[in-house]
Design an enzyme around this catalytic site. Sequence first.
Site, PDB file in Angstrom:
ATOM      1  N   GLN A 163       0.862  -1.185   0.000  1.00 20.01           N
ATOM      2  CA  GLN A 163       0.000   0.000   0.000  1.00 20.01           C
ATOM      3  C   GLN A 163       0.894   1.230   0.000  1.00 20.01           C
ATOM      4  OE1 GLN A 163      -2.689   0.439   3.363  1.00 20.01           O
ATOM      5  NE2 GLN A 163      -3.902   2.002   2.302  1.00 20.01           N
TER       6      GLN A 163
ATOM      7  N   HIS B 136      -8.238  -1.124  -6.500  1.00 22.68           N
ATOM      8  CA  HIS B 136      -7.857  -0.954  -7.908  1.00 22.68           C
ATOM      9  C   HIS B 136      -8.811  -1.781  -8.763  1.00 22.68           C
ATOM     10  CE1 HIS B 136      -3.696   0.672  -7.254  1.00 22.68           C
ATOM     11  NE2 HIS B 136      -3.842   0.064  -6.098  1.00 22.68           N
TER      12      HIS B 136
ATOM     13  N   HIS C 210      -8.419   1.927  -0.762  1.00 25.98           N
ATOM     14  CA  HIS C 210      -8.870   1.971  -2.159  1.00 25.98           C
ATOM     15  C   HIS C 210      -8.823   0.582  -2.766  1.00 25.98           C
ATOM     16  CE1 HIS C 210      -4.526   2.723  -1.987  1.00 25.98           C
ATOM     17  NE2 HIS C 210      -4.441   2.024  -3.113  1.00 25.98           N
TER      18      HIS C 210
HETATM   19  P1  5GP Z   1      -1.407   1.457  -3.738  1.00 22.86           P
HETATM   20  O1  5GP Z   1      -0.004   1.082  -4.087  1.00 22.86           O
HETATM   21  O2  5GP Z   1      -1.483   2.269  -2.466  1.00 22.86           O
HETATM   22  O3  5GP Z   1      -2.347   0.289  -3.737  1.00 22.86           O
HETATM   23  O4  5GP Z   1      -1.907   2.355  -4.945  1.00 22.86           O
HETATM   24  C1  5GP Z   1      -1.974   3.747  -4.928  1.00 22.86           C
HETATM   25  C2  5GP Z   1      -2.373   4.186  -6.312  1.00 22.86           C
HETATM   26  O5  5GP Z   1      -2.719   5.555  -6.251  1.00 22.86           O
HETATM   27  C3  5GP Z   1      -1.244   4.066  -7.346  1.00 22.86           C
HETATM   28  O6  5GP Z   1      -1.652   3.186  -8.394  1.00 22.86           O
HETATM   29  C4  5GP Z   1      -1.044   5.488  -7.832  1.00 22.86           C
HETATM   30  O7  5GP Z   1      -0.803   5.575  -9.210  1.00 22.86           O
HETATM   31  C5  5GP Z   1      -2.339   6.160  -7.450  1.00 22.86           C
HETATM   32  N1  5GP Z   1      -2.199   7.591  -7.198  1.00 22.86           N
HETATM   33  C6  5GP Z   1      -1.297   8.180  -6.374  1.00 22.86           C
HETATM   34  N2  5GP Z   1      -1.459   9.529  -6.380  1.00 22.86           N
HETATM   35  C7  5GP Z   1      -2.497   9.770  -7.218  1.00 22.86           C
HETATM   36  C8  5GP Z   1      -3.143  10.971  -7.633  1.00 22.86           C
HETATM   37  O8  5GP Z   1      -2.790  12.075  -7.254  1.00 22.86           O
HETATM   38  N3  5GP Z   1      -4.178  10.844  -8.503  1.00 22.86           N
HETATM   39  C9  5GP Z   1      -4.596   9.622  -8.956  1.00 22.86           C
HETATM   40  N4  5GP Z   1      -5.621   9.620  -9.821  1.00 22.86           N
HETATM   41  N5  5GP Z   1      -4.012   8.470  -8.593  1.00 22.86           N
HETATM   42  C10 5GP Z   1      -2.977   8.542  -7.729  1.00 22.86           C
END
Ligand code: 5GP
Length: 135
Positions: free
Chosen positions: A93, A101, A99
């Site tokens: 994360q 995906h 969130h």
């Molecule tokens: P995690 O690794 O926490 O599961 O995924 C976080 C996701 O948030 C990543 O795929 C990254 O691209 C996305 N993300 C991070 N900052 C932003 C942002 O400012 N806007 C959008 N639309 N996505 C973001």
Amino acid sequence: MDDCIFCRIVSGEAPSWKVYETETTYAFLDIHPASRYHALVIPKQHYTSMFDIPETVLQDVITTVKRVCKLYEEKLGIRDIQVISNSGAQAQQEVFHLHFHIVPRTYGDGQQLRWHTHPEWTRDFDAMLSKLHKD
Ligand code: 5GP
Ligand code: ZN
């Protein structure tokens, strides 16, 4: 949460590309898409992960996940999707606002999600479960 990028997106302080919205949830395109229409579904209220989100809010989030999948199927003909949620830094994360995906997949898209598996650990299953189920 002023320092949370997803809270800033919900409040409109940071830009986003809306896919779908309900009173309690928001779906928008991931800024680093793994595929076309890669979206994120979040609760509008800040919760860090699977560990602190109340079940009722999580139900709303999952309903929105389902609706986005349906929208993609109906409007785009998409029938292959990976739904992934990471909770905790060691679980990859990176943004600490819960969130999901939604990643549409196609043959030859260059993506590959594969775990290294350990079939030999099945011999530990009984011990593992007794630890889990003991009072
Ligand atoms: P995690 O690794 O926490 O599961 O995924 C976080 C996701 O948030 C990543 O795929 C990254 O691209 C996305 N993300 C991070 N900052 C932003 C942002 O400012 N806007 C959008 N639309 N996505 C973001
Ligand atoms: Zn947040």
